[in-house]
Design a protein around this motif. Structure first.
Motif, short mmCIF file in Angstrom:
data_model
loop_
_atom_site.label_atom_id
_atom_site.label_comp_id
_atom_site.label_asym_id
_atom_site.label_seq_id
_atom_site.Cartn_x
_atom_site.Cartn_y
_atom_site.Cartn_z
N SER A 133 56.74 37.77 54.43
CA SER A 133 56.90 37.41 53.02
C SER A 133 55.89 38.14 52.14
O SER A 133 56.21 38.62 51.06
CB SER A 133 56.75 35.90 52.83
OG SER A 133 55.42 35.48 53.14
N HIS A 134 54.65 38.19 52.60
CA HIS A 134 53.57 38.91 51.90
C HIS A 134 52.44 39.10 52.90
O HIS A 134 52.50 38.60 54.01
CB HIS A 134 53.14 38.19 50.62
CG HIS A 134 52.46 36.86 50.81
ND1 HIS A 134 53.06 35.80 51.47
CD2 HIS A 134 51.23 36.40 50.43
CE1 HIS A 134 52.23 34.76 51.47
NE2 HIS A 134 51.11 35.09 50.85
N HIS A 135 51.39 39.82 52.51
CA HIS A 135 50.42 40.29 53.51
C HIS A 135 49.40 39.25 53.95
O HIS A 135 48.63 39.50 54.88
CB HIS A 135 49.68 41.53 52.97
CG HIS A 135 48.71 41.22 51.86
ND1 HIS A 135 49.11 40.87 50.59
CD2 HIS A 135 47.35 41.19 51.85
CE1 HIS A 135 48.04 40.66 49.84
NE2 HIS A 135 46.96 40.84 50.57
N HIS A 136 49.33 38.09 53.30
CA HIS A 136 48.24 37.14 53.57
C HIS A 136 48.19 36.66 55.03
O HIS A 136 49.20 36.27 55.61
CB HIS A 136 48.35 35.93 52.63
CG HIS A 136 47.77 36.20 51.28
ND1 HIS A 136 47.98 35.39 50.19
CD2 HIS A 136 46.93 37.19 50.84
CE1 HIS A 136 47.33 35.87 49.14
NE2 HIS A 136 46.69 36.95 49.52
N ALA A 137 46.97 36.63 55.55
CA ALA A 137 46.73 36.29 56.96
C ALA A 137 47.17 34.87 57.30
O ALA A 137 47.58 34.60 58.43
CB ALA A 137 45.26 36.47 57.30
N ASP A 138 47.07 33.97 56.33
CA ASP A 138 47.41 32.58 56.66
C ASP A 138 48.92 32.40 56.89
O ASP A 138 49.34 31.38 57.42
CB ASP A 138 46.87 31.59 55.61
CG ASP A 138 47.42 31.80 54.22
OD1 ASP A 138 47.75 32.96 53.86
OD2 ASP A 138 47.52 30.82 53.47
N HIS A 139 49.72 33.42 56.52
CA HIS A 139 51.16 33.35 56.79
C HIS A 139 51.62 34.34 57.87
O HIS A 139 52.77 34.28 58.29
CB HIS A 139 51.96 33.58 55.49
CG HIS A 139 51.79 32.44 54.53
ND1 HIS A 139 52.58 31.31 54.57
CD2 HIS A 139 50.89 32.23 53.54
CE1 HIS A 139 52.19 30.45 53.63
NE2 HIS A 139 51.16 30.99 53.00
N LEU A 140 50.72 35.26 58.28
CA LEU A 140 51.14 36.30 59.24
C LEU A 140 50.27 36.39 60.48
O LEU A 140 50.57 37.17 61.39
CB LEU A 140 51.11 37.69 58.56
CG LEU A 140 52.04 37.93 57.38
CD1 LEU A 140 51.96 39.40 56.97
CD2 LEU A 140 53.47 37.55 57.69
N ASN A 198 53.61 38.79 41.80
CA ASN A 198 53.40 37.38 41.41
C ASN A 198 52.18 36.84 42.17
O ASN A 198 51.06 37.19 41.81
CB ASN A 198 54.67 36.55 41.58
CG ASN A 198 55.37 36.72 42.91
OD1 ASN A 198 54.85 36.35 43.95
ND2 ASN A 198 56.58 37.30 42.90
N HIS A 199 52.40 36.03 43.18
CA HIS A 199 51.27 35.50 43.97
C HIS A 199 50.38 36.63 44.49
O HIS A 199 49.16 36.56 44.43
CB HIS A 199 51.84 34.65 45.11
CG HIS A 199 50.85 34.26 46.14
ND1 HIS A 199 49.77 33.45 45.85
CD2 HIS A 199 50.77 34.55 47.47
CE1 HIS A 199 49.06 33.27 46.98
NE2 HIS A 199 49.66 33.91 47.96
N THR A 200 51.03 37.64 45.03
CA THR A 200 50.35 38.89 45.44
C THR A 200 51.20 40.05 44.93
O THR A 200 52.33 39.85 44.49
CB THR A 200 50.25 38.97 46.98
OG1 THR A 200 51.56 38.78 47.54
CG2 THR A 200 49.30 37.92 47.54
N VAL A 217 57.36 32.44 49.20
CA VAL A 217 56.16 31.76 49.71
C VAL A 217 55.04 31.73 48.66
O VAL A 217 54.85 32.67 47.90
CB VAL A 217 55.71 32.46 51.02
CG1 VAL A 217 54.34 31.97 51.48
CG2 VAL A 217 56.75 32.21 52.11
N ASP A 218 54.33 30.63 48.65
CA ASP A 218 53.10 30.45 47.85
C ASP A 218 53.36 30.45 46.34
O ASP A 218 52.47 30.81 45.55
CB ASP A 218 52.05 31.52 48.20
CG ASP A 218 51.37 31.19 49.53
OD1 ASP A 218 51.55 30.08 50.05
OD2 ASP A 218 50.64 32.07 50.05
N ILE A 219 54.55 30.07 45.92
CA ILE A 219 54.83 29.88 44.50
C ILE A 219 54.99 28.38 44.24
O ILE A 219 54.11 27.77 43.63
CB ILE A 219 56.08 30.67 44.04
CG1 ILE A 219 55.83 32.18 44.15
CG2 ILE A 219 56.49 30.29 42.63
CD1 ILE A 219 54.81 32.72 43.16
ZN ZN Z 1 49.51 33.88 50.10
#
Ligand code: ZN
Length: 359
Positions: A133-140, A198-200, A217-219
């Motif tokens: 969904s996006h690069h953030h570690a908490d989701h990947l 947006n978020h990232t 994610v994260d919106i």
């Molecule tokens: Zn995020």
């Protein structure tokens, strides 16, 4: 799901789930205490911590199992997995499984959840694709658990950011897209799209046209107010606009990446109203809160004056919103002032409202 009415086994699962979700944060505390030079030497006492309003039952999702996860269908062969705080999704196909995000808090439970569903339905449990969904570690951060023979799909900016961050738990995508990409696996189709930051800078819309579902994610975190500082959204105007873009898609089921349940179009509408109400409050605060006493008290300590003045503005904006949404969105009294501050800064810096040219 209150502690008085839930069966004992559900309670232990919940407690374990809650502990697992919190353990990373707890583990970080000693390092912070050292950095603060012993400022945290006085141990926290549960008796002196602040009280917050109870979580409305509508914010909570299904109980997690003994391993700490819940898996269930979203629609047809699309499933979602949660540990109560994070969410991932997967699609079973005749050629294997497509996984959407891999939060490290769910970790090895991702494959357990897939095994459970694949076993019950007699389909392959082999993950062949992971969509980011996006690069953030908490989701990947659990992506690397699936090895090298998986095709990872993500936005071109996700690839650039992951290459920059060079984290072995998050291999860069093999397949990237700039604006739109239709992923076809085993007779299924998933429409990926990028509609601006947006978020990232890389956060993508994942639409399942044959499953009546949108993952963004994260919106909007259904049932809950945003996490601290408006979900740490990097582009505030882009994040304010994202729900309208999401609503322009046809869907009935929403996967927001958090917390313990799926969302509906109604949840998105409530979230949009919450942000709109808070923006109204911030605009009023710009006019209503008199800066004079803050600058009179702190003199040449400009930061002390600015901090206390802006905290007062954020509190002014947040107070009626907290009142309106307590019992509607969980943790309205926990994080609304924090988000109000971020919206205040965006109105000031992005929109230029409240800026005056020296005469
Ligand atoms: Zn995020």
């Amino acid at each position: 799901m209150s502690s008085t009415s839930a069966p004992k086994s559900a309670n232990s699962a919940l407690n374990r789930r809650s502990f697992l979700a919190r353990s990373a944060a707890i583990a970080a505390v000693p390092a912070v205490a050292t950095l603060a030079g012993g400022a945290l030497a006085e141990p926290a006492s549960a008796d002196t911590l602040p009280d917050y309003a109870p979580i409305p039952p509508s914010a909570l999702g299904p109980a997690v199992n003994a391993q700490g996860y819940f898996v269930g269908p979203v629609e047809k062969n699309l499933y979602w997995v949660t540990d109560g705080t994070y969410q991932a999704a997967f699609l079973t196909t005749r050629d294997g499984v497509v996984l959407f995000d891999a939060p490290p808090t769910i970790g090895h439970n991702l494959q357990r959840a897939i095994d459970q569903i694949a076993g019950a339905n007699g389909v392959s449990n082999k993950v062949t694709h992971i969509v980011y969904s996006h690069h953030h570690a908490d989701h990947l951060g659990a992506s690397s658990l699936f090895g090298k023979d998986v095709v990872r799909v993500g936005h071109a900016e996700t690839k650039r950011l992951l290459a920059r961050d060079n984290d072995p738990t998050r291999p860069v995508p093999d397949v990237t897209f700039e604006t739109r990409h239709t992923l076809r696996v085993g007779g299924e189709r998933i429409n990926l799209a990028w509609h601006g930051t947006n978020h990232t800078p890389d956060n993508s819309y994942i639409h399942f046209p044959d499953h009546d579902t949108l993952m963004l994610v994260d919106i909007n975190l259904p049932g809950w107010v945003p996490f601290a500082g408006f979900n740490l959204n990097e582009d505030v105007p882009g994040s304010i606009a994202a729900p309208a873009t999401a609503m322009a898609y046809p869907w009935q089921h929403f996967i927001g990446g958090h917390m313990g349940r799926l969302g509906t179009r109604g949840d998105m509408a409530v979230y949009q109203q919450y942000v709109s109400d808070l923006l109204d409050g911030v605009r009023q605060a710009l006019v209503a809160v008199d800066p004079t006493p803050f600058f009179a008290k702190y003199g040449n300590n400009s930061w002390a004056a600015v901090k206390t003045y802006q905290d007062a503005q954020a509190d002014f904006a947040a107070a009626p919103v907290i009142k309106k949404y307590t019992g509607v969105l969980a943790a309205a009294d926990v994080y609304t002032a924090s988000t109000a501050f971020v919206l205040l800064e965006s109105i000031r810096l992005d929109l230029g409202i409240g800026s005056q040219i020296h005469p």
